[in-house]
Design a protein around this motif. Structure first.
Motif, short mmCIF file in Angstrom:
data_model
loop_
_atom_site.label_atom_id
_atom_site.label_comp_id
_atom_site.label_asym_id
_atom_site.label_seq_id
_atom_site.Cartn_x
_atom_site.Cartn_y
_atom_site.Cartn_z
N LEU A 33 2.10 -21.43 -16.20
CA LEU A 33 2.50 -20.43 -15.21
C LEU A 33 1.31 -19.69 -14.61
CD1 LEU A 33 5.59 -18.94 -17.08
CD2 LEU A 33 5.57 -20.69 -15.30
N LEU A 62 9.47 -17.25 -12.72
CA LEU A 62 10.26 -18.43 -12.38
C LEU A 62 11.51 -17.99 -11.62
CD1 LEU A 62 10.06 -20.46 -15.71
CD2 LEU A 62 9.02 -21.10 -13.54
N ASP A 79 14.37 -19.56 -10.25
CA ASP A 79 15.21 -20.74 -10.12
C ASP A 79 16.65 -20.36 -10.45
OD1 ASP A 79 15.15 -23.90 -9.92
OD2 ASP A 79 16.49 -23.36 -11.57
N ARG A 120 8.49 -25.82 -8.08
CA ARG A 120 7.61 -24.71 -7.67
C ARG A 120 6.88 -25.13 -6.40
NH1 ARG A 120 4.23 -21.60 -11.93
NH2 ARG A 120 4.93 -19.88 -10.60
#
Length: 448
Positions: free
Chosen positions: A116, A129, A131, A151
């Motif tokens: 990350l 994140l 999502d 990503r």
């Protein structure tokens, strides 16, 4: 002993029967066969009980492993227990996140921080994140899912994630921190998926692009076997054409393989420190002979004072050779305006990027073609490109090299006014070039 050897205690009736039968045999009652069988059965049961007790003792003496070892020992400090339980995760090759009941990241292992590019611990998971499928899975009472997370950005990534509930009784951060809810295990599958896509595209592109030269070679070979069999002049001409088509196929395959290698490593930025001026000198030494053959001049600025850059030397040399070669082939005219290699300095608004530009005064391109120039096999003039030995892959290679370097590519042009390609690359710290040079010198001395 009564609890540890309870199984043995249950064998007392069998021993009583064996003893009674044995006593009858001893007193002459003639029960010797039943007595022998009963005694053997009792001995077998007794031996099985002893073995069972030994196995139980060994199990109880073993240290706790697996999920049980992640449970805090009675009376142990909760913070210390949680730190000890998660310390092992840093050695795991896959990225792991512990998410609490409020959607915050309670812990991220080393692989997760690397993936990350930050430490998400102590922040909401949405900060790292975003999502919808992942957050929907975590919102469930018992989170369990397998998700592909895309990503986006200059170097897009595809992450495969597995969500599992945290077992009841596992070590948790001490109050007032929320309880742990889910374990998220992640793996970067960008390279694997890209490898599969590249393989599929490679087959499709090769079959399409090789079809024409293969058909031409086949036709020329058949002519040589037939009507031109006794014609030396025709044979010489056809053999030159076969050599030209074979060279075209060779260049095509080399460019496809080069593009495949670049795309496979695109998600890993280079960390080598290089001198941009030296790379440009190398590219000029390759292209200048071609330009001189065609009567085209190349004018280059002085890059000796440029700061060091982060880069892969071979890939950057290939990038500038491609741009200069295109400018000479398609934008240069014998005796006309020169092809210019210009120093741009620092990029406005992005001071950590330095740039160089290649400018020609060729036919240029329409505005709607600008976005398609870096597509594979796209050509503004297909006939001109093929006639000059182009494969349609040069600018695609340039784009992916720039992406891998976390740089920027700017394309400008207009019909009849030529084209300009500006490449911006990340600047390294001022002392990095000296440190890299010293390290290389020390390595050379040690090798000597």
């Amino acid at each position: 002993m009564a609890t540890r050897f309870g199984d043995i205690g249950r064998l007392r009736p069998a021993f009583g029967v064996a003893a009674a039968v044995g006593a009858g045999f001893a007193s002459g009652r003639g029960w010797w066969i039943p007595a022998l069988l009963a005694t053997a059965a009792a001995a077998g049961l007794f031996w099985r009980a002893i073995r069972r007790e030994r196995r139980r003792a060994r199990r109880e003496s073993r240290p706790a492993t697996g999920a049980a070892s992640l449970r805090p020992a009675p009376g142990r400090d909760p913070a210390e227990a949680f730190a000890a339980a998660t310390r092992l995760f840093d050695e795991a090759p896959r990225a792991m996140l512990l998410v609490d009941s409020e959607g915050g990241v309670a812990y991220a292992n080393l692989a997760a921080r690397t993936l990350l590019e930050r430490d998400p611990a102590g922040r909401p998971l949405t900060a790292s994140l975003r999502d919808p499928a992942l957050h929907e899975a975590l919102a469930a009472a018992f989170p369990r899912a397998e998700i592909d997370i895309a990503r986006h950005g200059p170097a897009a990534r595809l992450i495969q994630a597995w969500v599992r509930p945290v077992p009841v009784g596992a070590a948790s951060p001490p109050p007032p921190a929320p309880r742990l809810k889910a374990l998220v295990v992640m793996e970067d599958v960008t390279a694997a998926r890209r490898e599969a896509e590249i393989r599929t595209e490679f087959v499709a592109n090769v079959s399409h692009e090789l079809k024409t030269p293969l058909a031409a070679i086949q036709g020329l070979a058949e002519t040589l076997q037939g009507s031109a069999r006794e014609d030396p002049e025709a044979q010489a001409r056809f053999l030159r054409l076969i050599a030209a088509q074979t060279g075209r196929m060779t260049r095509l395959v080399e460019d496809l393989l080069s593009l495949r290698r670049i795309e496979t490593d695109e998600h890993v930025p280079p960390r080598g420190v290089e001198d941009l001026g030296a790379i440009l000198d190398e590219a000029l030494s390759v292209v200048r002979p071609l330009a001189e053959e065609r009567g085209i001049r190349i004018e280059a600025d002085d890059f000796s004072g440029f700061p060091p850059i982060y880069g892969d030397r071979d890939q950057l040399a290939q990038l500038f050779v491609n741009l200069l070669d295109n400018a000479v082939k398609y934008g240069g005219k014998p005796g006309g305006p020169p092809v210019r290699l210009k120093a741009l300095g620092l990029r406005e608004g992005t001071p950590r990027l330095v740039g160089a530009a290649i400018q020609d005064r060729g036919p240029g391109f329409e505005d709607h073609e600008r976005a398609r120039l870096t597509e594979r096999f796209y050509r503004v003039s297909a006939a001109s490109s093929k006639a000059k030995g182009g494969t349609g892959l040069g600018l695609a290679i340039v784009k992916h090299i720039v992406n891998r370097h976390r740089g920027a590519l700017e394309i400008d042009g207009a019909p009849g006014k030529g084209a300009r390609f500006a490449v911006w690359l990340p600047m390294a710290p001022a002392g990095a070039a000296g440190a890299a040079g010293a390290a290389l010198g020390a390595e050379a001395r040690s090798g000597a």
